[in-house]
Scaffold this motif. Structure first.
Motif, PDB file in Angstrom:
ATOM      1  N   MET A  64      96.376  88.121 -39.857  1.00  0.00           N
ATOM      2  CA  MET A  64      97.218  87.314 -39.006  1.00  0.00           C
ATOM      3  C   MET A  64      96.868  85.643 -39.430  1.00  0.00           C
ATOM      4  N   THR A  65      97.976  85.230 -39.467  1.00  0.00           N
ATOM      5  CA  THR A  65      97.890  83.670 -39.851  1.00  0.00           C
ATOM      6  C   THR A  65      97.475  82.648 -38.793  1.00  0.00           C
ATOM      7  N   THR A  66      96.351  82.149 -39.129  1.00  0.00           N
ATOM      8  CA  THR A  66      95.569  81.089 -38.152  1.00  0.00           C
ATOM      9  C   THR A  66      96.751  80.145 -37.972  1.00  0.00           C
ATOM     10  N   PRO A  67      96.560  79.087 -37.099  1.00  0.00           N
ATOM     11  CA  PRO A  67      97.077  77.899 -36.875  1.00  0.00           C
ATOM     12  C   PRO A  67      96.950  77.070 -37.922  1.00  0.00           C
ATOM     13  N   ASP A  68      95.744  76.803 -38.550  1.00  0.00           N
ATOM     14  CA  ASP A  68      95.493  76.078 -39.367  1.00  0.00           C
ATOM     15  C   ASP A  68      96.037  76.645 -40.586  1.00  0.00           C
ATOM     16  N   ALA A  69      96.144  77.612 -40.995  1.00  0.00           N
ATOM     17  CA  ALA A  69      96.786  78.370 -42.198  1.00  0.00           C
ATOM     18  C   ALA A  69      98.319  78.040 -42.250  1.00  0.00           C
ATOM     19  N   ALA A  70      99.102  78.188 -41.013  1.00  0.00           N
ATOM     20  CA  ALA A  70     100.208  77.981 -40.972  1.00  0.00           C
ATOM     21  C   ALA A  70     100.467  76.322 -40.936  1.00  0.00           C
ATOM     22  N   GLU A  71      99.802  75.802 -40.505  1.00  0.00           N
ATOM     23  CA  GLU A  71      99.788  74.250 -40.882  1.00  0.00           C
ATOM     24  C   GLU A  71      99.775  73.699 -42.234  1.00  0.00           C
ATOM     25  N   GLU A  72      98.927  74.407 -42.967  1.00  0.00           N
ATOM     26  CA  GLU A  72      98.773  74.321 -44.339  1.00  0.00           C
ATOM     27  C   GLU A  72      99.897  74.807 -45.098  1.00  0.00           C
ATOM     28  N   GLU A  73     100.533  75.653 -44.813  1.00  0.00           N
ATOM     29  CA  GLU A  73     101.518  76.344 -45.438  1.00  0.00           C
ATOM     30  C   GLU A  73     102.842  75.451 -45.155  1.00  0.00           C
ATOM     31  N   HIS A  74     102.873  75.015 -43.917  1.00  0.00           N
ATOM     32  CA  HIS A  74     104.078  74.076 -43.550  1.00  0.00           C
ATOM     33  C   HIS A  74     104.021  72.926 -44.543  1.00  0.00           C
ATOM     34  N   GLN A  75     102.831  72.506 -44.571  1.00  0.00           N
ATOM     35  CA  GLN A  75     102.418  71.132 -45.348  1.00  0.00           C
ATOM     36  C   GLN A  75     102.715  71.145 -46.710  1.00  0.00           C
ATOM     37  N   ALA A  76     102.335  72.519 -47.387  1.00  0.00           N
ATOM     38  CA  ALA A  76     102.419  72.784 -48.736  1.00  0.00           C
ATOM     39  C   ALA A  76     104.096  72.724 -48.993  1.00  0.00           C
ATOM     40  N   ARG A  77     104.682  73.412 -48.283  1.00  0.00           N
ATOM     41  CA  ARG A  77     106.194  73.560 -48.302  1.00  0.00           C
ATOM     42  C   ARG A  77     106.789  72.078 -48.405  1.00  0.00           C
ATOM     43  N   PHE A  78     106.547  71.373 -47.222  1.00  0.00           N
ATOM     44  CA  PHE A  78     106.889  70.129 -47.252  1.00  0.00           C
ATOM     45  C   PHE A  78     106.762  69.047 -48.540  1.00  0.00           C
ATOM     46  N   ASP A  79     105.468  69.320 -48.999  1.00  0.00           N
ATOM     47  CA  ASP A  79     105.100  68.541 -50.268  1.00  0.00           C
ATOM     48  C   ASP A  79     105.833  68.880 -51.477  1.00  0.00           C
ATOM     49  N   ALA A  80     106.168  70.225 -51.426  1.00  0.00           N
ATOM     50  CA  ALA A  80     107.066  70.551 -52.494  1.00  0.00           C
ATOM     51  C   ALA A  80     108.577  70.101 -52.583  1.00  0.00           C
ATOM     52  N   THR A  81     109.056  70.193 -51.406  1.00  0.00           N
ATOM     53  CA  THR A  81     110.171  69.853 -51.231  1.00  0.00           C
ATOM     54  C   THR A  81     110.467  68.026 -51.673  1.00  0.00           C
ATOM     55  N   ILE A  82     109.452  67.567 -51.281  1.00  0.00           N
ATOM     56  CA  ILE A  82     109.297  65.883 -51.714  1.00  0.00           C
ATOM     57  C   ILE A  82     109.121  65.916 -53.092  1.00  0.00           C
ATOM     58  N   ALA A  83     108.355  66.682 -53.809  1.00  0.00           N
ATOM     59  CA  ALA A  83     107.963  66.598 -55.307  1.00  0.00           C
ATOM     60  C   ALA A  83     109.219  67.172 -56.090  1.00  0.00           C
ATOM     61  N   ARG A  84     109.865  67.905 -55.639  1.00  0.00           N
ATOM     62  CA  ARG A  84     111.117  68.513 -56.226  1.00  0.00           C
ATOM     63  C   ARG A  84     112.310  67.320 -55.944  1.00  0.00           C
ATOM     64  N   ASP A  85     112.173  66.401 -55.268  1.00  0.00           N
ATOM     65  CA  ASP A  85     113.130  65.416 -54.847  1.00  0.00           C
ATOM     66  C   ASP A  85     114.440  66.039 -54.136  1.00  0.00           C
ATOM     67  N   GLN A  86     113.896  66.936 -53.339  1.00  0.00           N
ATOM     68  CA  GLN A  86     115.048  67.516 -52.287  1.00  0.00           C
ATOM     69  C   GLN A  86     114.910  66.893 -50.920  1.00  0.00           C
ATOM     70  N   ARG A  87     115.860  67.289 -50.222  1.00  0.00           N
ATOM     71  CA  ARG A  87     116.052  66.769 -48.930  1.00  0.00           C
ATOM     72  C   ARG A  87     115.158  67.615 -47.898  1.00  0.00           C
ATOM     73  N   VAL A  88     114.941  66.638 -47.039  1.00  0.00           N
ATOM     74  CA  VAL A  88     114.264  67.351 -45.637  1.00  0.00           C
ATOM     75  C   VAL A  88     115.177  67.398 -44.691  1.00  0.00           C
ATOM     76  N   GLU A  89     115.602  68.303 -43.893  1.00  0.00           N
ATOM     77  CA  GLU A  89     116.640  67.988 -42.813  1.00  0.00           C
ATOM     78  C   GLU A  89     115.965  68.570 -41.516  1.00  0.00           C
ATOM     79  N   PRO A  90     116.768  68.148 -40.338  1.00  0.00           N
ATOM     80  CA  PRO A  90     116.270  67.997 -39.273  1.00  0.00           C
ATOM     81  C   PRO A  90     115.460  69.391 -38.730  1.00  0.00           C
TER      82      PRO A  90
END
Length: 327
Positions: A1-27
């Motif tokens: 089971m994914t803990t809230p902290d782990a889910a937050e870290e996963e979201h953050q990692a995905r966001f950071d990767a989007t920024i690093a790839r120079d891709q767009r964040v959408e609403p």
């Protein structure tokens, strides 16, 4: 089971990767709350600036020297209103409420660009605003077309096209005046003298005193620092001034062979701080007019809200009615 902290870290990692790839964040994408707050602050300030920015030039619509100049100015002010609407819409995709943003501006809890707190003394000011202010806006805003937040970047594409046209309109007006009488040429030089330093301050404080730049650049909301954008504006404007035949009011302005760029003096940062805090030549006037316009438009907002509610009720009745029955 994914803990809230782990889910937050996963979201953050995905966001950071989007920024690093120079891709767009959408609403609908997950984003850090600090990123969202920074965007709302920047987009709201930009939107407020477009709306307040209608006032300095709008004051000359009835006094423009010809029907052609009146039509040009009318169209430009109308464009600025549209820019404000695009930007408020972009802010709404982040969960901001347009009415709340307007209330924050009117109550003094949000800012707009310092440049719009200076008076338009003569019609030459209209041309210099187009040349300097819209020129500075182009330097600042073209990189925003590559902002990491999709709705903001897309709004900026059309805004920048129109700002580029406004800059050319302003410069054409000044060229016409410089071909006129001695009095007209003196009027242009006077406007250049008054607007040069406020235009340099438009880019914000120096990088060493800019609290938000580092985070905005790390998130790729903005692509260049305040000082770099200021240097680009100077490099772009000096040759245009030479072509126009005016002198920029900076005794330190000179070409630097080693850097391949222009050296220039330091704006009066204490003046910028005074204007930001509400002590500029036209702060009180601009805000009084904005509050007045907001109050005068209350009946329009109320009518639009009532009409929208009526349409919603009508759609609901149609949805509930048996098939084939009249409504």
């Amino acid at each position: 089971m994914t803990t809230p902290d782990a889910a937050e870290e996963e979201h953050q990692a995905r966001f950071d990767a989007t920024i690093a790839r120079d891709q767009r964040v959408e609403p609908r994408d997950w984003m850090p709350e600090a990123y969202r707050r920074t965007l709302v602050r920047q987009i709201a300030q930009h939107a407020h600036s477009e709306i307040i920015g209608m006032q300095p030039e709008g004051a000359w619509i009835t006094r423009a020297p010809s029907l052609r100049r009146k039509a040009i100015l009318f169209a430009k002010v109308q464009d600025e209103a549209g820019h404000g609407l695009y930007l408020y819409s972009a802010a709404e995709t982040l969960g901001a409420d347009r009415a709340d943003l307007t209330a924050r501006l009117i109550e003094g809890r949000q800012k707009y660009s310092s440049i719009f707190n200076y008076p338009t003394v003569t019609f030459a000011d209209v041309g210099v605003i187009g040349w300097f202010v819209d020129g500075a806006a182009i330097c600042n805003q073209v990189p925003l077309c590559r902002s990491s937040y999709g709705p903001y970047a897309r709004a900026m594409v059309r805004i920048c096209k129109e700002e580029s046209f406004h800059q050319r309109q302003g410069y054409e007006l000044l060229l016409t005046m410089m071909r006129g009488t001695d009095a007209q040429r003196a009027m242009v030089q006077d406007a250049v003298d008054r607007w040069w330093w406020p235009s340099l301050m438009m880019f914000g404080p120096p990088d060493s005193d800019s609290p938000n730049s580092a985070a905005s650049m790390a998130w790729k909301i903005k692509r260049h620092s305040n000082d770099e954008l200021r240097r680009r504006f100077v490099d772009m404007t000096v040759p245009q001034a030479e072509k126009l035949g005016v002198t920029l009011p900076d005794p330190e302005l000179r070409w630097n062979e080693e850097s391949g760029r222009y050296d220039f003096g330091t704006p009066d940062w204490s003046e910028l701080q005074r204007v930001i805090k509400g002590d500029g030549p036209c702060n009180a006037e601009r805000m009084a007019r904005r509050r007045e316009a907001h109050a005068e438009g209350a009946w329009v907002r109320e009518a639009a809200t009532a009409h929208a509610a009526k349409q919603a009720r009508r759609r609901a009745r149609r949805a509930e009615a048996p098939e084939g029955a009249g409504v």
